[in-house]
Design an enzyme around this catalytic site. Structure first.
Site, PDB file in Angstrom:
ATOM      1  N   CYS A 165      43.667  39.131  39.333  1.00 39.75           N
ATOM      2  CA  CYS A 165      42.294  39.349  39.646  1.00 39.75           C
ATOM      3  C   CYS A 165      41.919  41.181  39.642  1.00 39.75           C
ATOM      4  O   CYS A 165      40.844  41.920  39.202  1.00 39.75           O
ATOM      5  CB  CYS A 165      41.170  39.017  39.723  1.00 39.75           C
ATOM      6  SG  CYS A 165      40.835  36.846  39.895  1.00 39.75           S
ATOM      7  N   CYS A 485      38.767  40.624  45.659  1.00 39.33           N
ATOM      8  CA  CYS A 485      40.305  39.806  45.801  1.00 39.33           C
ATOM      9  C   CYS A 485      40.955  38.897  44.969  1.00 39.33           C
ATOM     10  O   CYS A 485      40.365  39.098  43.557  1.00 39.33           O
ATOM     11  CB  CYS A 485      38.906  38.265  46.816  1.00 39.33           C
ATOM     12  SG  CYS A 485      38.579  37.180  45.143  1.00 39.33           S
TER      13      CYS A 485
END
Length: 501
Positions: A165, A485
């Site tokens: 991500c 994250c």
């Protein structure tokens, strides 16, 4: 809210079906409590008050941040690297208007939008870097294919990176490193993700048989191989949404993390509602200026994100747990949804940008990447990254005017905020004497986040950075902080400084 309870649930169901492992309640309790058994009790009243306070931030949407006179983060002998501008396609729920495209189509649209927005000559760029997660095998170096399709010079090198991500964060910082090293002056970085058509493979047995057929020299060999095919060979392999190292889906991990930090279903639903409400206000107010219009071939013009759906707490409460059933707290509505989209930014040395007549939006300053336990701390990247990047920049939490954290799950955000507010966690796991401290909610994700705007895995990083730059301009702040994250227990944080107006 019916959109969240239907389309989002349906999209998340694609992931739930792929859950490769499950646990009994006893096993879950053991995994949750062992690493955090000595964690001090969570004050539920504080938690509700905290989430409720966060909802009130909508009244500050247009408020001006009261900033002090602060030092610049420029360093002697180090090139200033600036964000000239950034754009993105509308982020759309997977399986909707973009369904018949390919990833490079979206990336090309973002690049063309950046060219149009900046009036950048197509041969003025030294390098193009793109991030993506689930690659289309036909365009494995999607940066190159999108660059050529957008009309950039074929003399411009391009490469593609992946880091879950935070893939477009890696694209940007890789470009920043090339500029800092003096190899380049102008870089286009971006990211793309296309979840409407992910690669689905034949089973390994079927692949081996097909490869053997390709090598067979006689009819008898071919007939023998064809005769060896069984029904089990025809079972397809879907892309894994589980962590390879732990065999656990991210949603499952988010549910465990929320439980470990005592994050309630109420808190998660309230934060999700906050995200959608603020995103809708930002969209209606024209604040999401990074979104470009995109004429989808054979379809209508798309001009805005389609996943923003403000609802009510009553409707959110009706949804069932998506991963840990029946007692989990993570649902389709308090999770980011499967999204198609692309982003692109133009970063330059300050000297080059000014020479070309640009007025940059922001300086890209210090950044860090972090990594921790992928089992029990999979989604705690912001907690670990924030203090490290602040220390590198010589700043404190109080110096930051704008916070933009990636919202993978509402439970992940709330767990990070509680970890950052815990002396015990800082001392036990981070080797710090005191807690990191939590961002004030009146500065936090005020234009919505991944829960509402959408989360094309490879493209979100550029959205975060561009949003910080725009918010600093709008709110009069000087420093912004991006944190995110990523799968594998990794994370990223970056400090951004507003360009003098």
């Amino acid at each position: 809210m019916s959109g969240i309870s239907t389309s989002l649930s349906a999209l998340w169901q694609q992931q739930i079906v792929l859950l490769s492992s499950s646990y009994s309640l006893d096993e879950m309790a053991s995994m949750l409590m062992n690493p955090l058994r000595s964690c001090p009790p969570v004050n539920a009243a504080w938690a509700v008050q905290y989430a409720t306070r966060s909802l009130s931030t909508s009244v500050h949407l247009h408020a001006q941040v009261q900033t002090k006179s602060k030092k610049t983060l420029a360093k002697p002998g180090v090139k200033n690297i600036v964000l000239v501008d950034g754009v993105r396609t509308p982020f759309l729920t997977s399986g909707t208007t973009y369904a018949d495209l390919m990833p490079h189509d979206l990336a090309r649209a973002a690049l063309q939008g950046l060219l149009h927005r900046t009036s950048l000559p197509k041969d003025a760029v030294d390098y193009v870097i793109y991030g993506t997660v689930i690659q289309e095998v036909k365009t494995s170096n999607v940066a190159r294919e999108a660059s050529l399709g957008a009309g950039f010079s074929d003399k411009i090198p391009c490469h593609t990176v992946t880091m879950a991500c935070i893939s477009s964060n890696v694209a940007m910082t890789t470009g920043a490193g090339m500029i800092a090293a003096g190899q380049c002056d102008a870089i286009v970085a971006g990211g793309v993700e296309f979840m409407s058509d992910v690669p689905i493979r034949h089973s390994r047995k079927m692949r081996k048989t097909m490869l053997a057929l390709n090598r067979a020299k006689t009819l008898g060999q071919r007939l023998s191989l064809i005769g060896s095919i069984r029904m089990a060979h025809l079972t397809p392999e879907l892309p894994a949404v589980a962590e390879f190292s732990t065999a656990e889906t991210m949603g499952h991990s988010a549910d465990r993390l929320a439980a470990a930090f005592g994050v309630s279903r109420l808190e998660q639903d309230e934060f999700a509602l906050r995200s959608h409400t603020l995103a809708k206000q930002a969209q209606d107010s024209g604040l999401l200026s990074d979104v470009i219009s995109f004429k989808v071939p054979g379809r209508d013009m798309v001009s805005k994100d389609n996943g923003i759906r403000p609802s009510s707490m009553e409707q959110l409460a009706k949804l069932k747990p998506a991963f840990i059933k029946p007692h989990g707290t993570v649902t389709a509505a308090n999770s980011s949804f499967l999204t198609d989209g692309a982003s692109a930014v133009l970063i330059m040395s300050e000297e080059k940008a000014l020479a070309m007549g640009y007025k940059p939006k922001a300086y890209l300053r210090d950044f860090v990447y972090v990594s921790q336990d992928p089992k029990d701390q999979l989604l705690l990247g912001p907690t670990y990254g924030t203090p490290k990047v602040l220390e590198r920049a010589g700043l404190t939490m109080n110096d930051i005017d704008v916070f933009e954290f990636h919202e993978a799950f509402a439970g992940q955000i709330m767990a990070n905020l509680k970890a950052m507010d815990s002396d015990w966690f800082a001392q036990t796991y981070m080797g710090r004497k005191t807690k990191v401290g939590t961002p004030p909610m009146e500065k936090f994700n005020l234009w919505g986040g991944s829960l509402s705007l959408g989360h094309p895995f490879g493209a979100t990083g550029c959205r975060l950075v561009t949003t910080v730059a725009h918010r600093l301009q709008k709110e009069g702040g000087q420093y912004g902080l991006v944190a995110a994250c990523a799968a594998g227990g990794q994370g990223h944080a970056m400090v951004i400084e507003a360009y003098p107006q």
